[in-house]
Design a protein around this motif. Structure first.
Motif, PDB file in Angstrom:
ATOM      1  N   VAL A 194     -79.580  11.494  -5.086  1.00  0.00           N
ATOM      2  CA  VAL A 194     -79.384  12.529  -4.081  1.00  0.00           C
ATOM      3  C   VAL A 194     -78.978  13.798  -4.818  1.00  0.00           C
ATOM      4  O   VAL A 194     -78.062  13.771  -5.650  1.00  0.00           O
ATOM      5  CB  VAL A 194     -78.314  12.131  -3.044  1.00  0.00           C
ATOM      6  N   PHE A 195     -79.674  14.881  -4.513  1.00  0.00           N
ATOM      7  CA  PHE A 195     -79.366  16.181  -5.108  1.00  0.00           C
ATOM      8  C   PHE A 195     -78.754  17.085  -4.054  1.00  0.00           C
ATOM      9  O   PHE A 195     -79.181  17.093  -2.900  1.00  0.00           O
ATOM     10  CB  PHE A 195     -80.648  16.857  -5.628  1.00  0.00           C
ATOM     11  N   THR A 196     -77.762  17.856  -4.470  1.00  0.00           N
ATOM     12  CA  THR A 196     -77.196  18.907  -3.639  1.00  0.00           C
ATOM     13  C   THR A 196     -76.710  20.006  -4.565  1.00  0.00           C
ATOM     14  O   THR A 196     -76.573  19.796  -5.776  1.00  0.00           O
ATOM     15  CB  THR A 196     -76.055  18.384  -2.740  1.00  0.00           C
ATOM     16  N   THR A 197     -76.481  21.175  -4.007  1.00  0.00           N
ATOM     17  CA  THR A 197     -75.841  22.246  -4.763  1.00  0.00           C
ATOM     18  C   THR A 197     -74.574  22.639  -4.030  1.00  0.00           C
ATOM     19  O   THR A 197     -74.503  22.587  -2.797  1.00  0.00           O
ATOM     20  CB  THR A 197     -76.753  23.480  -4.917  1.00  0.00           C
ATOM     21  N   VAL A 198     -73.571  23.019  -4.813  1.00  0.00           N
ATOM     22  CA  VAL A 198     -72.310  23.509  -4.275  1.00  0.00           C
ATOM     23  C   VAL A 198     -71.988  24.824  -4.965  1.00  0.00           C
ATOM     24  O   VAL A 198     -72.575  25.164  -5.995  1.00  0.00           O
ATOM     25  CB  VAL A 198     -71.167  22.479  -4.450  1.00  0.00           C
ATOM     26  N   ALA A 199     -71.041  25.553  -4.418  1.00  0.00           N
ATOM     27  CA  ALA A 199     -70.771  26.916  -4.875  1.00  0.00           C
ATOM     28  C   ALA A 199     -70.028  26.998  -6.205  1.00  0.00           C
ATOM     29  O   ALA A 199     -70.152  27.995  -6.908  1.00  0.00           O
ATOM     30  CB  ALA A 199     -69.995  27.679  -3.800  1.00  0.00           C
ATOM     31  N   SER A 200     -69.260  25.963  -6.559  1.00  0.00           N
ATOM     32  CA  SER A 200     -68.406  26.081  -7.744  1.00  0.00           C
ATOM     33  C   SER A 200     -68.144  24.720  -8.379  1.00  0.00           C
ATOM     34  O   SER A 200     -68.372  23.683  -7.761  1.00  0.00           O
ATOM     35  CB  SER A 200     -67.060  26.712  -7.357  1.00  0.00           C
ATOM     36  N   GLU A 201     -67.625  24.761  -9.596  1.00  0.00           N
ATOM     37  CA  GLU A 201     -67.223  23.532 -10.288  1.00  0.00           C
ATOM     38  C   GLU A 201     -66.111  22.828  -9.503  1.00  0.00           C
ATOM     39  O   GLU A 201     -66.094  21.600  -9.418  1.00  0.00           O
ATOM     40  CB  GLU A 201     -66.753  23.866 -11.712  1.00  0.00           C
ATOM     41  N   GLU A 202     -65.213  23.590  -8.917  1.00  0.00           N
ATOM     42  CA  GLU A 202     -64.137  22.997  -8.112  1.00  0.00           C
ATOM     43  C   GLU A 202     -64.710  22.238  -6.911  1.00  0.00           C
ATOM     44  O   GLU A 202     -64.259  21.142  -6.594  1.00  0.00           O
ATOM     45  CB  GLU A 202     -63.153  24.077  -7.638  1.00  0.00           C
ATOM     46  N   ASP A 203     -65.707  22.839  -6.255  1.00  0.00           N
ATOM     47  CA  ASP A 203     -66.361  22.145  -5.136  1.00  0.00           C
ATOM     48  C   ASP A 203     -67.057  20.878  -5.613  1.00  0.00           C
ATOM     49  O   ASP A 203     -67.005  19.844  -4.952  1.00  0.00           O
ATOM     50  CB  ASP A 203     -67.381  23.056  -4.448  1.00  0.00           C
ATOM     51  N   ALA A 204     -67.706  20.957  -6.777  1.00  0.00           N
ATOM     52  CA  ALA A 204     -68.390  19.784  -7.329  1.00  0.00           C
ATOM     53  C   ALA A 204     -67.394  18.664  -7.600  1.00  0.00           C
ATOM     54  O   ALA A 204     -67.670  17.497  -7.289  1.00  0.00           O
ATOM     55  CB  ALA A 204     -69.135  20.160  -8.605  1.00  0.00           C
TER      56      ALA A 204
ATOM     57  N   PRO B 268     -74.414  23.317 -14.155  1.00  0.00           N
ATOM     58  CA  PRO B 268     -74.464  24.702 -13.671  1.00  0.00           C
ATOM     59  C   PRO B 268     -75.917  25.149 -13.564  1.00  0.00           C
ATOM     60  O   PRO B 268     -76.735  24.830 -14.436  1.00  0.00           O
ATOM     61  CB  PRO B 268     -73.718  25.490 -14.743  1.00  0.00           C
ATOM     62  N   VAL B 269     -76.254  25.845 -12.486  1.00  0.00           N
ATOM     63  CA  VAL B 269     -77.621  26.333 -12.270  1.00  0.00           C
ATOM     64  C   VAL B 269     -77.581  27.736 -11.681  1.00  0.00           C
ATOM     65  O   VAL B 269     -76.585  28.149 -11.092  1.00  0.00           O
ATOM     66  CB  VAL B 269     -78.434  25.416 -11.327  1.00  0.00           C
TER      67      VAL B 269
ATOM     68  N   GLU C 153     -74.586  28.399  -9.037  1.00  0.00           N
ATOM     69  CA  GLU C 153     -74.155  27.225  -8.284  1.00  0.00           C
ATOM     70  C   GLU C 153     -73.984  26.051  -9.243  1.00  0.00           C
ATOM     71  O   GLU C 153     -74.257  26.170 -10.432  1.00  0.00           O
ATOM     72  CB  GLU C 153     -75.194  26.850  -7.219  1.00  0.00           C
ATOM     73  N   VAL C 154     -73.549  24.935  -8.691  1.00  0.00           N
ATOM     74  CA  VAL C 154     -73.460  23.691  -9.445  1.00  0.00           C
ATOM     75  C   VAL C 154     -74.332  22.671  -8.735  1.00  0.00           C
ATOM     76  O   VAL C 154     -74.187  22.436  -7.523  1.00  0.00           O
ATOM     77  CB  VAL C 154     -72.007  23.180  -9.559  1.00  0.00           C
ATOM     78  N   LYS C 155     -75.284  22.104  -9.477  1.00  0.00           N
ATOM     79  CA  LYS C 155     -76.172  21.058  -8.956  1.00  0.00           C
ATOM     80  C   LYS C 155     -75.497  19.711  -9.171  1.00  0.00           C
ATOM     81  O   LYS C 155     -75.039  19.403 -10.266  1.00  0.00           O
ATOM     82  CB  LYS C 155     -77.509  21.089  -9.690  1.00  0.00           C
ATOM     83  N   LEU C 156     -75.415  18.927  -8.119  1.00  0.00           N
ATOM     84  CA  LEU C 156     -74.912  17.557  -8.228  1.00  0.00           C
ATOM     85  C   LEU C 156     -76.083  16.596  -8.143  1.00  0.00           C
ATOM     86  O   LEU C 156     -76.945  16.728  -7.266  1.00  0.00           O
ATOM     87  CB  LEU C 156     -73.927  17.237  -7.105  1.00  0.00           C
ATOM     88  N   MET C 157     -76.118  15.641  -9.059  1.00  0.00           N
ATOM     89  CA  MET C 157     -77.073  14.547  -9.042  1.00  0.00           C
ATOM     90  C   MET C 157     -76.253  13.283  -8.788  1.00  0.00           C
ATOM     91  O   MET C 157     -75.436  12.882  -9.619  1.00  0.00           O
ATOM     92  CB  MET C 157     -77.824  14.444 -10.372  1.00  0.00           C
ATOM     93  N   LEU C 158     -76.449  12.690  -7.626  1.00  0.00           N
ATOM     94  CA  LEU C 158     -75.637  11.571  -7.163  1.00  0.00           C
ATOM     95  C   LEU C 158     -76.463  10.297  -7.171  1.00  0.00           C
ATOM     96  O   LEU C 158     -77.537  10.244  -6.578  1.00  0.00           O
ATOM     97  CB  LEU C 158     -75.137  11.861  -5.746  1.00  0.00           C
ATOM     98  N   LYS C 159     -75.948   9.264  -7.850  1.00  0.00           N
ATOM     99  CA  LYS C 159     -76.666   7.993  -7.925  1.00  0.00           C
ATOM    100  C   LYS C 159     -76.095   7.052  -6.871  1.00  0.00           C
ATOM    101  O   LYS C 159     -74.902   6.752  -6.873  1.00  0.00           O
ATOM    102  CB  LYS C 159     -76.534   7.356  -9.316  1.00  0.00           C
TER     103      LYS C 159
END
Length: 112
Positions: free
Chosen positions: A11-21, A41-42, A57-63
């Motif tokens: 699952v991919f998502t983006t969030v606004a900051s490292e703190e949010d990630a 970071p993206v 933003e920060v891209k999260l890759m969730l397994k």
């Protein structure tokens, strides 16, 4: 992973900051909804309300697994600060059996 519910997903998502990630990934991990969360970071470029935008933003890759997707999505929507968050799931058609087994075990593990 044998049943369709155990099917691995990314699952991919983006969030606004490292703190949010960190906040979002910690919530997903402590609830055992994902086995692993990777952050990158993206720079995202997109059209929003008819205007070209660019954001750091920060891209999260969730397994995770198919069984967990609905709850992962609900958690991301509730935790997200964006009006329309990017939430995309991609089926995993293969992978190292030991890693896929670890993913399943990590998601099924009971919190201490």
């Amino acid at each position: 992973m044998n049943s369709s519910g155990d099917r691995p997903l990314i699952v991919f998502t983006t969030v606004a900051s490292e703190e949010d990630a960190l906040r979002v990934s910690e919530e997903l991990l402590t609830k055992h909804l994902v086995a692993c969360a990777s952050a990158f970071p993206v720079t995202s470029r997109y059209v929003w309300n008819g205007k070209l935008e660019e954001s750091k933003e920060v891209k999260l890759m969730l397994k995770t697994t198919q069984d967990m997707y609905s709850e992962v999505e609900r958690t991301l929507v509730a935790a997200h600060g964006f009006d329309v968050p990017e939430i995309l799931s991609v089926n995993v058609d293969g992978g190292l059996g030991d890693y896929l087994g670890w993913m399943r075990a990590a998601i099924l593990a009971k919190p201490n």
